[in-house]
Design a protein around this motif. Structure first.
Motif, short mmCIF file in Angstrom:
data_model
loop_
_atom_site.label_atom_id
_atom_site.label_comp_id
_atom_site.label_asym_id
_atom_site.label_seq_id
_atom_site.Cartn_x
_atom_site.Cartn_y
_atom_site.Cartn_z
N ILE A 156 -66.06 95.53 67.03
CA ILE A 156 -66.70 96.52 67.38
C ILE A 156 -65.74 98.17 66.75
CG2 ILE A 156 -66.22 97.41 69.90
CD1 ILE A 156 -69.60 97.51 70.21
N THR A 157 -64.54 97.37 66.84
CA THR A 157 -63.85 98.41 66.43
C THR A 157 -63.56 98.51 64.79
OG1 THR A 157 -62.65 97.65 68.64
CG2 THR A 157 -61.13 98.98 67.12
N LEU A 158 -63.30 97.38 64.74
CA LEU A 158 -63.14 96.92 63.04
C LEU A 158 -64.30 96.94 62.03
CD1 LEU A 158 -60.53 95.90 61.78
CD2 LEU A 158 -61.57 93.90 61.69
N PRO A 207 -66.50 99.50 62.15
CA PRO A 207 -67.16 100.84 61.68
C PRO A 207 -66.28 101.72 60.51
CG PRO A 207 -67.15 100.54 64.33
CD PRO A 207 -66.67 99.62 63.44
N MET A 208 -64.64 100.78 60.73
CA MET A 208 -63.76 101.17 59.83
C MET A 208 -63.74 100.89 58.13
SD MET A 208 -60.69 101.78 62.38
CE MET A 208 -60.12 101.50 64.15
N ASN A 223 -66.38 99.40 57.22
CA ASN A 223 -67.86 100.08 56.67
C ASN A 223 -67.42 102.14 56.07
OD1 ASN A 223 -69.85 102.47 57.01
ND2 ASN A 223 -70.87 100.50 56.47
N VAL A 224 -66.67 102.48 56.77
CA VAL A 224 -66.27 103.85 55.74
C VAL A 224 -65.44 103.54 55.30
CG1 VAL A 224 -64.70 105.99 56.46
CG2 VAL A 224 -65.93 105.24 58.41
N ILE A 248 -67.81 102.65 52.06
CA ILE A 248 -68.42 104.19 51.52
C ILE A 248 -67.65 104.67 50.48
CG2 ILE A 248 -69.76 106.04 52.12
CD1 ILE A 248 -70.70 104.30 54.53
N PRO A 289 -76.43 100.92 53.67
CA PRO A 289 -75.38 101.46 54.13
C PRO A 289 -74.40 100.72 55.93
CG PRO A 289 -77.63 101.58 55.25
CD PRO A 289 -78.38 101.21 54.08
N MET A 290 -75.08 99.55 54.82
CA MET A 290 -74.13 98.65 56.30
C MET A 290 -73.32 98.03 55.21
SD MET A 290 -75.84 98.62 59.74
CE MET A 290 -77.04 97.04 60.52
N GLU A 323 -71.05 112.30 51.52
CA GLU A 323 -71.01 111.48 52.65
C GLU A 323 -69.96 110.39 52.06
OE1 GLU A 323 -72.79 110.16 55.29
OE2 GLU A 323 -73.24 112.35 54.99
N ILE A 345 -61.64 110.50 55.77
CA ILE A 345 -61.26 109.80 56.65
C ILE A 345 -59.70 108.85 56.64
CG2 ILE A 345 -62.39 108.03 58.69
CD1 ILE A 345 -63.99 109.63 58.73
N ILE A 363 -66.03 108.89 62.32
CA ILE A 363 -66.11 107.50 61.88
C ILE A 363 -67.31 107.08 62.68
CG2 ILE A 363 -65.68 104.67 63.15
CD1 ILE A 363 -62.70 105.94 62.50
N ASN A 406 -70.61 108.50 60.86
CA ASN A 406 -70.53 107.54 59.90
C ASN A 406 -72.15 107.19 60.67
OD1 ASN A 406 -70.29 106.27 57.33
ND2 ASN A 406 -69.52 104.88 58.57
N PHE A 407 -72.20 106.88 61.75
CA PHE A 407 -72.94 106.09 62.25
C PHE A 407 -73.88 106.32 63.13
CE2 PHE A 407 -72.86 101.45 63.27
CZ PHE A 407 -71.68 100.71 62.81
N LEU A 466 -80.35 105.79 58.66
CA LEU A 466 -80.46 105.44 57.10
C LEU A 466 -81.26 103.86 57.11
CD1 LEU A 466 -77.44 105.37 54.92
CD2 LEU A 466 -79.85 107.13 54.73
#
Lengths: 315, 300
Positions: free
Chosen positions: A44-46, A48-49, A51-52, A55, A67-68, A279, A286, B128, B131-132, B141
């Protein structure tokens, strides 16, 4: 006031490898559940980062399709080219780098001298001086009186407003003081008998022994400067002098293109609009902001954990 | 020369070392105390603080009677209480679970990952999160790809407080566990051995040895957080706040910023800030005496 503990001097690096053998083993299902929850917490911590990060290296149209994503699709460097072409971000990066380096250096000088002085409990008025440092931890005048003071001494909108008002953090000073205090008095006394001056004792005995606490407090200050958003928001209205976090906010949160320089704003309107979208730019920004922290992270972890331990002894 | 004079003279080098620090505190902590008088004056910038006329408690009256004030206080306290109620136990549970792990490499790996967000600023972390949940963020999305309507997270008052509490937990739960892990590591293993000999099972060992071992630190941190009830976290809330959310999310700090810095209403914003400072001080002193009464280590 502040008790002395032996724990200060203990190395805390063993924290990670402390064996919890003393506890009985859990039944296999309970142990399995614990591992699952911990893996979940890590993910859950790792994720999202990651993913950014993905992107930020992908072409815009891919974001809408996947998107994922956790790995760049249709790899491109355009978002990064874009943010490096806008001078605003690099300038803010420069300002904040200066503030972090110079600010931390000054922080350490002011904090270490004060902390060493206050660790000498035999000097007359010692308690009074100590309280002078502790009171700010309990009560502050508030934002507006501070603002007016800075206005009156002409610090508003100068780079020094990011450094000088935060020269000494009381908590860090107390942390250091307790460390200096835990160094045996006999070391200093024997040096003095050998004819060393006070300055000499501080420079060649105390400071070398205090490297861990200096590193810890230095990192506290450095991260504070790097992530300082507050000072920029309140005391710098001129956006050409904004520190990094303020510019990051205008890109990431507001996506304020007005401050991004004019040379490249048309990128969004010409044929490359499929490649670079807000985006992507936000994601790249970031990542740009995370990388410096990643680089120093190994040190951060080592010394911050130590600092937390020192602080937990007595603050 | 008196004895005291001699001692002072002997310590002159030490005083000299402390001097820069004291000068700093004098200018940047104690000098602004004088600015507090603005809360009791009709502040004229031309005249300066000194020559502005006194008006007594006028600004406090307008503060307490304003429609805005109850909302601000309510939002601040509610968000803080949610944080305490939902956020406080998480690092403790996390530390207890980490403590059960035998694979040191796995344990370190999880620790390394979960400490990290603590070092990111709220600007970056909010990025971050956006972004969600942003209008064109991942969740929306995915919803669109599934043929459903977008859900508006960013201006929806119903989810704002949950968003604040959850993101705060996500950012700092790993970091918060460090101090408990240290306390757990400090528990004497002989206690466990003795308990086993007496026939205590796993749960009883946790209940009678592990928890009492970390109780002092839990009490201390709990009281500290309770004392900071009027600090709902400016940096974080400022990132997520927008005018659509003022009814549920505008807190004392964000209001003081808008009123004082953006609208230059110095007197009223100083009064609001002073109110917060005084309550905060009373709370922390109370917290300290409670900790002391409980027989735990107090702050001073």
């Amino acid at each position: 006031m502040v008790e002395q503990t032996a724990a200060v001097a203990q190395p805390v690096t063993q924290l990670h490898v402390s064996k919890s053998r003393s506890l009985d083993a859990n039944p296999w299902w309970a142990q399995g559940l614990i591992y699952l929850i911990l893996i979940g917490a890590g993910l859950i911590t790792l994720l999202p980062m990651i993913n950014v990060w993905a992107i930020s290296f992908s072409e815009a149209h891919e974001i809408y399709k996947n998107p994922m994503m956790l790995w760049p699709k249709s790899f491109t460097l355009e978002p990064y080219k874009y943010i490096f072409n806008t001078q605003v971000l690099l300038k803010a990066f420069g300002i904040t780098t200066f503030v972090t380096v110079v600010g931390t250096f000054l922080n350490l000088i002011f904090t270490a001298t004060g902390a060493y002085g206050l660790s000498k409990t035999h000097i007359p008025g010692h308690r009074f001086l100590l309280w002078l440092v502790i009171i700010p931890m309990l009560f502050g005048a508030g934002l507006i009186p501070m603002y007016i003071l800075l206005k009156n001494i002409g610090l508003l909108n100068s780079i020094w407003v990011l450094i000088i008002p935060q020269l000494v953090a009381p908590f860090n000073l107390i942390l250091m003081r307790n460390f200096f205090w835990s160094i045996p008095e006999s070391l200093e006394e024997s040096a003095k008998i050998d004819g060393a001056s006070d300055m000499r004792v501080l420079w060649s005995i105390i400071l070398p022994l205090s490297k861990p606490v200096i590193a810890t407090v230095g990192l506290f200050y450095a991260v504070g400067h790097w992530n300082d958003f507050f000072s920029g928001l309140f005391f710098i209205s001129d956006n050409s002098k904004w520190p990094l976090q303020m510019v990051l906010r205008s890109i990431i949160i507001d996506f304020n293109m007005l401050n991004m320089g004019t040379q490249n704003t048309n990128t969004l309107n010409d044929s490359s609009h499929l490649v670079v979208q807000p985006e992507n730019i936000k994601a790249a920004t970031i990542i740009f902001a995370i990388v410096p922290i990643l680089i120093v992270y190994p040190f951060l972890q080592k010394y911050f954990v130590k600092g937390i331990m020192l602080g937990s002894v007595k603050g | 020369m008196s004895a005291l004079g001699t001692r002072i003279w002997k310590s002159r080098f030490i005083y000299l070392l402390i001097l820069p620090t004291i000068i700093y505190f004098a200018i940047f902590t104690y000098a602004p105390f004088y600015g507090i008088t603005i809360a009791f004056k009709d502040y004229k910038i031309i005249a300066g603080i000194m020559d502005s006329p006194w008006v007594g408690f006028k600004h406090f009256e307008s503060m307490f009677t304003s429609e805005k004030f109850p909302t601000l206080l309510k939002n601040t306290v509610i968000i803080s209480m949610y944080r305490l109620f939902f956020g406080f136990p998480v690092p403790i549970l996390f530390a207890l679970m980490l403590n059960e792990v035998r694979h040191m490499l796995f344990k370190r790996f999880i620790q390394t990952i979960t400490y990290f967000p603590h070092f990111l600023s709220w600007v970056v972390f909010a990025g971050i999160i956006y972004n969600f949940i942003g209008p064109s963020g991942i969740i929306n999305l995915v919803l669109v790809n599934l043929g459903m309507d977008k859900f508006n997270f960013t201006t929806n008052p119903d989810v704002f407080r949950s968003l604040i509490v959850i993101t705060a937990i996500l950012k700092d739960f790993g970091w918060g566990a460090i101090i408990y892990l240290a306390a757990l590591a400090g528990i004497d293993s002989q206690l466990y051995e003795a308990a086993k000999i007496d026939g205590a099972g796993k749960m009883r060992q946790i209940w009678h040895i592990t928890l009492p071992g970390i109780r002092p630190i839990i009490a201390l941190l709990f009281c500290l957080q309770l004392a900071g009830i009027l600090d709902a976290g400016f940096d974080q809330i400022f990132m997520f706040l927008n005018p659509a959310l003022y009814d549920v999310g505008d807190i004392i700090d964000t209001y003081v910023y808008r009123l004082g810095i953006l609208q230059s209403q110095f007197e009223l914003s100083t009064a609001v800030g002073l109110f917060k400072g005084v309550i905060g001080m009373i709370l922390i002193i109370t917290a300290n005496s409670i900790i002391r009464r409980m027989g735990e280590k107090s702050l001073w």
